[in-house]
Enzyme design. Structure first.
Site, PDB file in Angstrom:
ATOM      1  N   THR A  33       0.922  -1.133  -0.055  1.00 40.54           N
ATOM      2  CA  THR A  33       0.070  -0.009  -0.032  1.00 40.54           C
ATOM      3  C   THR A  33       0.726   1.124   0.079  1.00 40.54           C
ATOM      4  OG1 THR A  33      -0.364  -0.105   2.474  1.00 40.54           O
ATOM      5  CG2 THR A  33      -2.120  -0.950   1.294  1.00 40.54           C
ATOM      6  N   GLY A 118      17.655 -10.487   3.718  1.00 44.77           N
ATOM      7  CA  GLY A 118      16.537 -11.361   2.757  1.00 44.77           C
ATOM      8  C   GLY A 118      15.699 -11.938   3.363  1.00 44.77           C
ATOM      9  N   GLY A 120      12.866 -10.168   4.539  1.00 44.03           N
ATOM     10  CA  GLY A 120      11.785  -9.129   4.555  1.00 44.03           C
ATOM     11  C   GLY A 120      11.591  -8.461   5.765  1.00 44.03           C
ATOM     12  N   SER A 123      16.290  -4.955   6.126  1.00 48.51           N
ATOM     13  CA  SER A 123      17.736  -4.655   6.586  1.00 48.51           C
ATOM     14  C   SER A 123      18.332  -3.641   5.672  1.00 48.51           C
ATOM     15  CB  SER A 123      18.581  -5.942   6.381  1.00 48.51           C
ATOM     16  OG  SER A 123      18.240  -6.530   5.021  1.00 48.51           O
ATOM     17  N   SER A 124      17.854  -3.557   4.516  1.00 54.05           N
ATOM     18  CA  SER A 124      18.556  -2.425   3.634  1.00 54.05           C
ATOM     19  C   SER A 124      18.306  -1.205   4.109  1.00 54.05           C
ATOM     20  CB  SER A 124      18.265  -2.500   2.171  1.00 54.05           C
ATOM     21  OG  SER A 124      16.624  -2.556   2.047  1.00 54.05           O
ATOM     22  N   ASP A 168       9.583   1.286   5.130  1.00 54.43           N
ATOM     23  CA  ASP A 168      10.826   1.025   5.769  1.00 54.43           C
ATOM     24  C   ASP A 168      11.464   1.726   6.482  1.00 54.43           C
ATOM     25  OD1 ASP A 168       9.755  -1.355   4.867  1.00 54.43           O
ATOM     26  OD2 ASP A 168      11.290  -1.925   3.349  1.00 54.43           O
ATOM     27  N   TYR A 219       8.575  -7.599  -8.142  1.00 53.19           N
ATOM     28  CA  TYR A 219       8.131  -6.421  -7.535  1.00 53.19           C
ATOM     29  C   TYR A 219       7.797  -5.251  -8.167  1.00 53.19           C
ATOM     30  CZ  TYR A 219       8.391  -2.724  -3.619  1.00 53.19           C
ATOM     31  OH  TYR A 219       7.950  -1.682  -2.594  1.00 53.19           O
TER      32      TYR A 219
END
Length: 396
Positions: A33, A118, A120, A123-124, A168, A219
């Site tokens: 969203t 990796g 989800g 982490s980035s 994020d 994505y």
């Protein structure tokens, strides 16, 4: 932290000027969203990324990681540009590239993480936000946190090439302990929503060990499909849908595909009207689920949100088609074992699942999930308790 400081001294021959930490996040509800100008409800994890740093006056950005010891980088700040850095280093380098406009310069950085990549769990973004705080402090930059989140998102989207939304980075910088963050991704307004687990309820993060990479095409394809649907409807974004039934009717009618019992793949090269209707239906109903979940949390009815989590997973599986076999098996096994609800989290195609369960059922739920994996010959999943924790901050 002492280990990180000692490692910095060994790597660079001097002490760091500080250590900054940013958390990973779990999105309680509100998936796919954010880039549709919608609502999200993440909370920060206790696990995260720490960055020890010291300023350099030679215009060089040195990047090293305890998790990638053989992959250090030494990069001229003036030479940073999208596409010039690959791998994990693209995320902190992208932040330096963005903050260069505000006066940030060279620095030596050493990264440490107890957050699985990796899985989800963003982490980035945690790496970006810890780096952003470090550079701001080292160079005396005063950037309000919501704006800093936007800068970090730009680093990921434009420099690292991941077409992410703002969730994020906002979670990493704005979350507070014991709360989830209600974020309106259109207005940028946010508020803290109590997330009180108490002793009777537990939130469990299940790393399915099916790693995902959002730089892949799926994505980006989902995002493009949402943008195409909005354009066909004459809307700025799917956030503007007010009447779902009439909106779906406005998209060209085609015969819908038969319902399959589980995960499905269309094999199509481009979205047909039925695909676009499914994407719209997920985004609109997911926003409604966020609002309903917020209402329950504010009424101190955490135990009642399980149905919302499961409904979200089913929509992500069937309408948005971003789930994966391990996630579906995890949710099914958890529910059979008596969990109150569960859903995949993150962008999809691998990563983690969030499960809400009564604390006294948690061991049984884990055993049921383990048995499901063993029956399918999959590697055993990893578990961690999800405790709503504080956002990014300086720890030294």
């Amino acid at each position: 932290m002492n280990t990180l400081v000692a490692a910095f001294e060994e790597a660079y021959g001097r002490a760091p000027q500080g250590v900054w930490r940013a958390p990973g996040r779990v999105n309680l509800i509100g998936e796919h969203t954010d880039y549709n100008d919608g609502l999200v409800l993440p909370f920060a994890l206790a696990q995260g990324v720490s960055v020890a740093a010291a300023r350099r006056d030679d215009g060089v950005l040195e990047l090293r990681s305890l998790q990638a010891a053989a992959d250090g980088r030494s990069l001229p700040i003036d030479g940073l540009a999208p596409g010039t850095v690959d791998g994990w280093a693209a995320y902190p380098a992208g932040v330096a590239w963005v903050l260069r406009e505000h006066g940030a310069g060279g620095a030596s950085l050493l990264v440490d993480s107890d957050l699985p990549q990796g899985a989800g769990l963003a982490s980035s973004a945690a790496l970006e936000c810890a780096t952003a705080l470090a550079l701001c402090d080292l160079y005396g930059l005063e950037i309000e946190r919501a704006e800093l989140a936007r800068r970090a998102r730009r680093a990921e989207a434009e420099f690292a090439g991941v077409p992410c939304g703002i969730m994020d980075q906002s979670a990493a910088l704005l979350c507070t302990a014991g709360h989830a963050l209600l974020l309106d991704c259109r207005s940028g307004l946010s508020g803290q929503v109590p997330l009180r687990l108490g002793e009777d309820l537990s939130l469990l993060v299940v790393d399915t060990r099916a790693a995902h990479a959002l730089t892949g095409g799926e994505y980006a394809r989902r995002r493009a499909e949402c943008e195409q649907a909005a354009a066909l409807l004459g809307l700025d974004s799917l956030r503007d849908v007010t009447d779902l039934a009439s909106t779906l009717e406005r998209l060209p009618a085609v015969q819908s595909r038969p319902s399959l019992p589980f995960r499905r793949r269309s094999g199509q090269t481009g979205p047909d009207p039925a695909t676009l209707r499914r994407r719209v239906q997920h985004v609109v109903t997911e926003n409604h689920r966020v609002e309903a979940t917020v209402g329950l949390l504010r009424a101190d009815a955490l135990a009642e949100i399980g149905g919302m989590l499961t409904a979200s997973h089913l929509s992500l599986r069937d309408q948005f088609e971003v789930s994966w076999p391990q996630a579906d098996a995890t949710v099914e096994a958890a529910l059979r074992a008596g969990a109150r609800g569960g859903r995949m989290v993150g962008g999809g195609f691998g990563g983690s699942v969030l499960v809400l369960t009564a604390t006294d059922r948690a061991t049984h739920v884990r055993e049921a999930i383990d048995a499901a994996y063993q029956a399918r010959g999959w590697p055993a999943p990893h578990y961690q308790d999800a405790v709503p924790s504080q956002g990014a901050h300086r720890i030294l």
